[in-house]
Design a protein around this motif. Structure first.
Motif, PDB file in Angstrom:
ATOM      1  N   LEU A  42       0.913  -1.289  -0.040  1.00 63.35           N
ATOM      2  CA  LEU A  42      -0.243  -0.162   0.221  1.00 63.35           C
ATOM      3  C   LEU A  42       0.796   1.228  -0.004  1.00 63.35           C
ATOM      4  CD1 LEU A  42      -2.850  -1.039   2.645  1.00 63.35           C
ATOM      5  CD2 LEU A  42      -2.607  -1.309   0.229  1.00 63.35           C
ATOM      6  N   GLU A  43       0.602   2.391  -0.668  1.00 56.82           N
ATOM      7  CA  GLU A  43       1.000   3.567  -0.532  1.00 56.82           C
ATOM      8  C   GLU A  43       0.319   4.429   0.108  1.00 56.82           C
ATOM      9  OE1 GLU A  43       1.469   4.857  -4.698  1.00 56.82           O
ATOM     10  OE2 GLU A  43      -0.767   4.963  -5.071  1.00 56.82           O
ATOM     11  N   LYS A  44       0.718   5.798   0.104  1.00 55.57           N
ATOM     12  CA  LYS A  44       0.070   6.645   1.060  1.00 55.57           C
ATOM     13  C   LYS A  44      -1.107   7.179   0.272  1.00 55.57           C
ATOM     14  CE  LYS A  44       0.556  11.786   2.519  1.00 55.57           C
ATOM     15  NZ  LYS A  44       1.383  12.265   3.448  1.00 55.57           N
ATOM     16  N   GLY A  45      -2.285   7.297   1.211  1.00 55.14           N
ATOM     17  CA  GLY A  45      -3.693   7.198   0.667  1.00 55.14           C
ATOM     18  C   GLY A  45      -4.639   7.011   1.656  1.00 55.14           C
ATOM     19  N   VAL A  46      -5.776   6.697   1.417  1.00 57.90           N
ATOM     20  CA  VAL A  46      -6.987   6.544   2.089  1.00 57.90           C
ATOM     21  C   VAL A  46      -7.481   5.132   1.792  1.00 57.90           C
ATOM     22  CG1 VAL A  46      -9.294   7.256   2.685  1.00 57.90           C
ATOM     23  CG2 VAL A  46      -7.782   8.910   2.043  1.00 57.90           C
ATOM     24  N   PHE A  60      -9.558   6.099   6.657  1.00 56.92           N
ATOM     25  CA  PHE A  60      -8.253   6.374   7.389  1.00 56.92           C
ATOM     26  C   PHE A  60      -7.324   6.621   6.408  1.00 56.92           C
ATOM     27  CE2 PHE A  60     -11.197   2.708   8.887  1.00 56.92           C
ATOM     28  CZ  PHE A  60     -11.264   3.082  10.319  1.00 56.92           C
ATOM     29  N   ASN A  61      -6.390   7.458   6.828  1.00 58.65           N
ATOM     30  CA  ASN A  61      -5.395   8.162   6.182  1.00 58.65           C
ATOM     31  C   ASN A  61      -4.076   7.634   6.477  1.00 58.65           C
ATOM     32  OD1 ASN A  61      -6.690  10.440   4.748  1.00 58.65           O
ATOM     33  ND2 ASN A  61      -6.675  11.342   6.651  1.00 58.65           N
ATOM     34  N   ILE A  62      -3.545   6.749   5.504  1.00 60.26           N
ATOM     35  CA  ILE A  62      -2.323   6.152   5.854  1.00 60.26           C
ATOM     36  C   ILE A  62      -0.992   6.510   5.089  1.00 60.26           C
ATOM     37  CG2 ILE A  62      -3.724   3.907   6.202  1.00 60.26           C
ATOM     38  CD1 ILE A  62      -2.547   3.034   3.637  1.00 60.26           C
ATOM     39  N   ILE A  78      -0.595  -1.250   8.614  1.00 55.07           N
ATOM     40  CA  ILE A  78      -0.127   0.264   8.216  1.00 55.07           C
ATOM     41  C   ILE A  78       0.425   0.944   9.070  1.00 55.07           C
ATOM     42  CG2 ILE A  78      -2.312   0.154   6.524  1.00 55.07           C
ATOM     43  CD1 ILE A  78      -2.616   1.985   9.634  1.00 55.07           C
ATOM     44  N   GLU A  79       0.864   1.975   8.441  1.00 56.53           N
ATOM     45  CA  GLU A  79       1.562   3.247   9.209  1.00 56.53           C
ATOM     46  C   GLU A  79       0.413   4.548   9.063  1.00 56.53           C
ATOM     47  OE1 GLU A  79       5.374   5.931   9.860  1.00 56.53           O
ATOM     48  OE2 GLU A  79       5.333   4.489   8.198  1.00 56.53           O
ATOM     49  N   LEU A  80      -0.071   4.924  10.277  1.00 50.41           N
ATOM     50  CA  LEU A  80      -1.134   6.005   9.987  1.00 50.41           C
ATOM     51  C   LEU A  80      -0.201   7.185   9.603  1.00 50.41           C
ATOM     52  CD1 LEU A  80      -3.359   5.429  13.281  1.00 50.41           C
ATOM     53  CD2 LEU A  80      -4.101   5.259  10.690  1.00 50.41           C
ATOM     54  N   ASP A  81      -1.161   8.001   8.746  1.00 51.76           N
ATOM     55  CA  ASP A  81      -0.685   9.400   8.626  1.00 51.76           C
ATOM     56  C   ASP A  81      -0.627   9.962   9.922  1.00 51.76           C
ATOM     57  OD1 ASP A  81      -0.196  11.895   7.748  1.00 51.76           O
ATOM     58  OD2 ASP A  81      -1.245  11.616   5.714  1.00 51.76           O
ATOM     59  N   SER A  82       0.087  11.244  10.074  1.00 58.45           N
ATOM     60  CA  SER A  82       0.088  11.908  11.658  1.00 58.45           C
ATOM     61  C   SER A  82      -1.142  12.523  11.699  1.00 58.45           C
ATOM     62  CB  SER A  82       1.372  12.975  11.432  1.00 58.45           C
ATOM     63  OG  SER A  82       1.203  13.835  10.325  1.00 58.45           O
ATOM     64  N   ASN A  83      -1.990  12.796  10.812  1.00 56.92           N
ATOM     65  CA  ASN A  83      -3.223  13.617  11.052  1.00 56.92           C
ATOM     66  C   ASN A  83      -4.290  12.316  11.654  1.00 56.92           C
ATOM     67  OD1 ASN A  83      -2.261  15.780   9.921  1.00 56.92           O
ATOM     68  ND2 ASN A  83      -2.997  15.209   7.939  1.00 56.92           N
ATOM     69  N   GLU A  84      -4.157  11.063  11.524  1.00 60.82           N
ATOM     70  CA  GLU A  84      -5.020  10.312  12.037  1.00 60.82           C
ATOM     71  C   GLU A  84      -4.824   9.877  13.741  1.00 60.82           C
ATOM     72  OE1 GLU A  84      -7.697   8.116  10.871  1.00 60.82           O
ATOM     73  OE2 GLU A  84      -7.562   9.548   9.380  1.00 60.82           O
ATOM     74  N   ARG A  85      -3.534  10.186  14.145  1.00 59.11           N
ATOM     75  CA  ARG A  85      -3.250   9.922  15.750  1.00 59.11           C
ATOM     76  C   ARG A  85      -4.065  10.341  16.259  1.00 59.11           C
ATOM     77  NH1 ARG A  85       0.790   6.313  16.158  1.00 59.11           N
ATOM     78  NH2 ARG A  85       1.575   5.733  14.091  1.00 59.11           N
TER      79      ARG A  85
END
Length: 85
Positions: A42-46, A60-62, A78-85
């Protein structure tokens, strides 16, 4: 189908879903019940999870990760995007 979305430090989502859409490096795709087995990066996205047919989608933004889909179970590490934490 059962869907689990797991980050290194927590479970982000776990439950039954009608569909899950993921941002694969080869293009976004949606999995429904009885999807063919697949493992994808998976790449950066939703990631979008639709719990019921015609229902609302959870998003979920990843930053990236991978997904495995087999036997009506979708698991995304996944690694969550910093906005999701």
């Amino acid at each position: 189908m059962q869907v689990s979305i797991i980050a290194p430090d927590k479970s982000v989502y776990s439950g039954s879903a009608y569909s899950v859409t993921v941002p694969s490096v080869q293009g976004s795709f949606t999995a429904l019940e009885n999807h063919a087995p697949i493992v994808s990066i998976l790449e950066k996205g939703v990631i979008s999870v639709q719990e019921k047919e015609g229902g609302e989608k959870l998003s979920f933004n990843i930053k990236g990760g991978f997904v495995e889909i087999s036997d009506n179970v979708a698991t995304a590490c996944i690694e969550l995007d910093s906005n999701e934490r």
